[in-house]
Design a protein around this motif. Structure first.
Motif, mmCIF file in Angstrom:
data_model
loop_
_atom_site.group_PDB
_atom_site.id
_atom_site.type_symbol
_atom_site.label_atom_id
_atom_site.label_comp_id
_atom_site.label_asym_id
_atom_site.label_seq_id
_atom_site.Cartn_x
_atom_site.Cartn_y
_atom_site.Cartn_z
ATOM 1 N N SER A 1 26.994 27.183 46.166
ATOM 2 C CA SER A 1 27.227 26.237 45.075
ATOM 3 C C SER A 1 28.050 26.903 43.981
ATOM 4 N N ASN A 2 28.642 26.082 43.127
ATOM 5 C CA ASN A 2 29.347 26.605 41.967
ATOM 6 C C ASN A 2 28.339 27.235 41.017
ATOM 7 N N ALA A 3 28.655 28.401 40.499
ATOM 8 C CA ALA A 3 27.734 29.087 39.583
ATOM 9 C C ALA A 3 27.452 28.242 38.350
ATOM 10 N N ASP A 4 28.410 27.407 37.972
ATOM 11 C CA ASP A 4 28.203 26.457 36.878
ATOM 12 C C ASP A 4 27.560 25.216 37.464
ATOM 13 N N SER A 5 26.294 24.989 37.154
ATOM 14 C CA SER A 5 25.553 23.884 37.761
ATOM 15 C C SER A 5 26.150 22.521 37.446
ATOM 16 N N ASN A 6 26.980 22.440 36.414
ATOM 17 C CA ASN A 6 27.606 21.166 36.055
ATOM 18 C C ASN A 6 28.936 20.940 36.765
ATOM 19 N N SER A 7 29.363 21.907 37.573
ATOM 20 C CA SER A 7 30.651 21.805 38.272
ATOM 21 C C SER A 7 30.454 21.877 39.775
ATOM 22 N N LYS A 8 31.441 21.360 40.507
ATOM 23 C CA LYS A 8 31.420 21.390 41.964
ATOM 24 C C LYS A 8 32.471 22.366 42.472
ATOM 25 N N ILE A 9 32.287 22.799 43.703
ATOM 26 C CA ILE A 9 33.332 23.597 44.355
ATOM 27 C C ILE A 9 34.416 22.630 44.809
#
Length: 381
Positions: free
Chosen positions: A36-44
């Protein structure tokens, strides 16, 4: 190993990598690593598979063990392997093509869950984990005690999650063998919108009444109406078709070591396939109907011909039998007349009873009809 102060939850002190490497000593099918993206609010972002493959090859020396790679709608990547070492290397990834990422294991695919009953609440979960590990040679991932607040019960069930997908029939604990089986969870609603699709903590909808499905305050006086199936029952009814469907999905999940999303997808695909197959099988076709009608007519004609042939054979045999019976009757009558004529000739001659009896016997042999002789009167009955 760590135990929470409330003694309701216990988690293995081993790292995820350590547990994955211990999989080689257990039974399992696939190891799925979620990136997953390390930023939980962002997607890969969706990227070219060749670019991603080239990056993985440069970072993972056991990349040949990777069996599948797919992007999912949540903007995450799932990599599948059966090699614990390859899985451990994937878990160590900190970035993917210049994107900071976090990695995790999909535990449902490599673990099993079962319940232990009547476990004393005074015994810590750590002690229970050590007892199970020592007596059964299993690796405990986590444990959860089912107790309610302000509960004074002395015993409670404990949910155990072990590494590996194979469950034995029994677990030895404190000199006793306790029978176990796969744990099947019960369906859970969101307590706000009463959907089965998400937990309450992520629901942003306005709370509704579980009885009528509307938004109001106070005691509900409206007729019951399920928000899920629109049936005449509350949303919490266990007879609701949606509840039963969710129960089947959770059973599929528990018995096949799937995630809830995987089990739901497989269940829905299976339902659609069965429905489509049923519709296809019952769809009328003019060509098929014509062929069926033609075959039916041919069969009926053949049956009529067969019946007519059998009838003719039966009639011929019956005529033959009737002719034989008539001939036999004619011969019998002729024989009787001849014998009666011979007896009448003896009528004017005085003969002894023994001679009369002999004559009757001869007549009986010739005609096959039983007779009785009145010796005194000389008459035949």
């Amino acid at each position: 190993m760590q135990t929470s102060p409330s003694e309701k939850f216990f988690q293995s002190g081993k790292s995820t990598n350590e547990l994955v490497l211990r999989l080689g000593q257990n039974e399992y099918e696939d190891i799925n690593i979620l990136i997953s993206n390390a930023d939980s609010n962002s997607k890969i972002p969706q990227m070219n598979p060749f670019t991603l493959q080239s990056f993985i090859k440069g970072k993972i020396n056991r990349h040949t063990s990777i069996q599948n790679m797919k992007f999912i709608r949540q903007g995450k990547i799932i990599l599948t392997t059966q090699d614990p070492v390859c899985a451990a290397q994937l878990l160590n990834l900190e970035s993917v093509v210049n994107i900071k990422v976090s990695t995790n294991m999909i535990w449902e695919n490599i673990t099993s869950r079962f319940l232990l009953y009547d476990i004393p609440t005074t015994v810590s979960l750590r002690e229970i984990a050590e007892e199970l590990t020592r007596n059964n040679e299993i690796e405990i991932v986590e444990m959860r005690r089912f107790v309610k607040q302000n509960n004074s019960w002395e015993t409670s069930p404990v949910l155990v999650t072990k590494l590996g997908t194979r469950l034995p029939g029994y677990m030895k604990i404190w000199f006793t063998n306790q029978k176990i089986q796969s744990f099947i969870d019960r369906p859970r609603h969101c307590v706000k919108c009463y959907s089965f699709m998400h937990p309450s903590r992520v629901c942003e909808k306005t709370p509704i009444c579980p009885s009528c499905g509307e938004i109001h305050s106070g005691i509900c006086q409206a007729p019951q109406k399920c928000i899920n199936c629109q049936g005449e029952h509350s949303a919490t009814s266990r007879g609701c078709p949606f509840y039963i469907k969710e129960q089947n999905i959770l059973e599929l999940k528990g018995r096949n070591h799937l995630t809830t999303a995987e089990a739901r997808r497989i269940y829905n695909q299976s339902s659609k396939f069965n429905y489509a197959a049923a519709v296809k099988a019952n769809t009328p076709s003019n060509n098929i109907e014509g062929q069926i009608n033609e075959k039916m007519e041919t069969m009926l004609l053949k049956m009529n011909e067969k019946i007519e042939s059998i009838t003719q054979i039966i009639n011929a045999k019956m005529e033959q039998q009737a002719t034989m019976l008539v001939e036999m009757f004619e011969r019998l009558v002729e024989s009787l007349l001849q014998n009666l004529t011979a007896i009448n000739k003896l009528g004017g001659v005085t003969i002894s009873p023994s001679r009369k009896k002999k004559a009757v016997d001869n007549l009986r042999k010739a005609s096959g009809i039983p007779m009785q002789l009145d010796a005194e009167s000389g008459a035949f009955d």
